[in-house]
Design an enzyme around this catalytic site. Structure first.
Site, mmCIF file in Angstrom:
data_model
loop_
_atom_site.group_PDB
_atom_site.id
_atom_site.type_symbol
_atom_site.label_atom_id
_atom_site.label_comp_id
_atom_site.label_asym_id
_atom_site.label_seq_id
_atom_site.Cartn_x
_atom_site.Cartn_y
_atom_site.Cartn_z
ATOM 1 N N ILE A 237 -0.262 0.393 -6.122
ATOM 2 C CA ILE A 237 -1.227 -0.675 -6.332
ATOM 3 C C ILE A 237 -0.693 -1.648 -7.373
ATOM 4 O O ILE A 237 0.100 -1.280 -8.230
ATOM 5 C CB ILE A 237 -2.593 -0.099 -6.796
ATOM 6 C CG1 ILE A 237 -3.685 -1.167 -6.820
ATOM 7 C CG2 ILE A 237 -2.454 0.575 -8.157
ATOM 8 C CD1 ILE A 237 -4.062 -1.700 -5.476
ATOM 9 N N GLU B 160 0.347 7.803 -0.213
ATOM 10 C CA GLU B 160 -0.797 8.502 -0.810
ATOM 11 C C GLU B 160 -2.006 7.581 -0.850
ATOM 12 O O GLU B 160 -3.118 7.986 -0.577
ATOM 13 C CB GLU B 160 -0.471 9.003 -2.216
ATOM 14 C CG GLU B 160 -0.255 7.904 -3.254
ATOM 15 C CD GLU B 160 -0.012 8.461 -4.642
ATOM 16 O OE1 GLU B 160 0.643 9.514 -4.752
ATOM 17 O OE2 GLU B 160 -0.475 7.849 -5.614
#
Length: 446
Positions: free
Chosen positions: A221, A245
């Site tokens: 992110i 993930e």
């Protein structure tokens, strides 16, 4: 079979459901977008009755009601698997603590290592005709929580996307002790850290040049991974796969640009595989009942053996800073906690084991403090208290806006030379002086 009768028998108000919580209990709030809302507020209303209630969770997307009171720390203690800005504020109040982990191991922690939850409560999608409540974009470790918790309470939210997969992505009504119908608030959103800066774009271009057609992607992110995603969406790359993930908005943009089909994946062909997702409504709408997506537990997505099976695996993650030895810190600023280890080491190791794979850790070369002071993210050694997320032996590629270097197989002086080459020019002489003091400097191009 019609499960409506069982549903009605287990349906309770939030206030009724949380009566099961007792002082001294371990309570689990699930994870990220699955963090309860109505149940959290109901538990907060019992504050004066409770002491030493220890709550597990992670990646909060909005403040918790149980910590609204100034004296909340006397009643509740937050134990986070991965922290964000809201949780850092709780640390400062003495109400929260980080639980170190390697994310791939988290389900096993629940099944083998930690004290079982007395109560687990989390948000789910409405029950389907087969009696299952879908976990939404939170398969991660929720089934392990459910297998070991003494009491399970689900909070139904009609806005929670149903995330398909076939592996531990939901729980059957027969396993649930209580059902609460919440007020259906919008699912919490997590932005990408603002628009990409010129530095983000420069780093992204260096990274995208390393991605071949048919590669399998993992993105973290933040601004840089989002910038990478934007460039990929605009590129000529094709036949890309996803095994990650965390599912982020950038993947939606890449997929809608026609770059993702998963046809070259060695496992889970044609599926975009992920352990959890957090982003904007655009992403949640894309995940909802999309058979192209594969929601799976984190001990599957982050298992280095599974990552290694995927050829040309490209892992892209951020760092807070790194040092001249190649040690990467992605968790703290000295002793000040920032986020957590997550699965970065899982993907750093797995990508390198992949045939043609590359683990890429990136950051800007400098950062600016509040007082305007500019400092290098490349340090002679990590600051005291900084966490080594990735050891120097595991570091593969490092990237800043000044270049990219591969550290595998290099001696300390070779590493030092390469790392300094991607530092900001204003700090290179200082880094050379410090490296010389540590006896790891030997200029090869005299």
């Amino acid at each position: 079979m019609d499960f409506s009768q069982e549903y009605q028998s287990k349906l309770k108000t939030a206030d009724e459901a949380v009566k099961v919580v007792q002082s001294g209990d371990w309570v689990d709030y699930g994870w990220c977008t699955g963090t309860p809302d109505a149940l959290d507020r109901a538990l907060a209303r019992r504050t004066d009755e409770l002491r030493d209630v220890k709550v597990r969770g992670g990646i909060l997307l909005k403040p918790l009601a149980i910590f609204e009171r100034e004296d909340a720390g006397e009643h509740f203690c937050w134990n986070s698997w991965h922290m964000g800005g809201l949780e850092r504020k709780l640390i400062a109040r003495g109400c929260a603590y980080y639980s170190p982990l390697r994310y791939s191991e988290l389900p096993r922690y629940y099944r083998e290592n930690i004290q079982p939850d007395d109560v687990a409560m989390f948000v789910v999608a409405p029950m389907d005709k087969h009696g299952y409540f879908n976990f939404g974009p939170n398969a991660s470790h929720l089934m392990a929580i459910c297998e070991t918790a003494k009491h399970i309470i689900v909070e139904v939210n009609e806005n929670m996307p149903r995330c398909l997969g076939g592996m531990e992505e939901g729980i059957h009504i027969s396993q649930v002790d209580a059902i609460v119908e919440g007020e259906n608030p919008a699912i919490g959103e997590l932005g990408g850290g603002g628009p990409a800066t010129d530095i983000d774009k420069a780093v992204a271009k260096l990274i995208v040049d390393e991605i071949p057609n048919g590669a399998c992607l993992q993105l973290g992110i933040g601004g840089m991974p989002n910038a990478v995603g934007s460039l990929i969406a605009e590129s000529d790359l094709k036949d890309l796969g996803v095994h990650t993930e965390m599912y982020v908005d950038a993947f939606v943009d890449i997929a809608r640009a026609g770059k993702i089909n998963g046809s070259k994946k060695n496992i889970d062909r044609f599926r975009q595989t992920y352990a959890f997702g957090a982003g904007t409504k655009k992403m949640y709408d894309y995940l909802d009942e999309n058979p192209e997506l594969m929601s799976a537990p984190v001990d599957y997505t982050n298992d280095v053996r599974n990552i290694a099976k995927l050829d040309n695996f490209i892992s892209i993650n951020n760092a807070v800073d790194f040092d001249l030895f190649g040690q990467i810190n992605a968790e703290s600023a000295g002793t000040k906690h920032i986020s957590g280890a997550g699965g970065q080491l899982d993907f750093v190791m797995g990508a390198y084991m992949s045939h043609g794979g590359k683990s890429i850790v990136c950051c800007s070369s400098t950062f600016t403090r509040k007082d305007g002071t500019v400092e290098s993210r490349i340090q002679p050694t990590l600051a005291p208290g900084s966490i080594v997320t990735d050891t120097r032996a595991n570091t593969h590629y490092l990237v800043t806006e000044y270049g990219k270097v591969c550290l595998k197989g290099l001696s300390t002086w070779e590493r030092t030379e390469k790392i300094i080459s991607i530092a900001h020019p204003d700090f290179r002489d200082w880094l050379i002086e410090e490296a010389d003091k540590m006896h790891i400097w030997r200029r090869s191009n005299k």
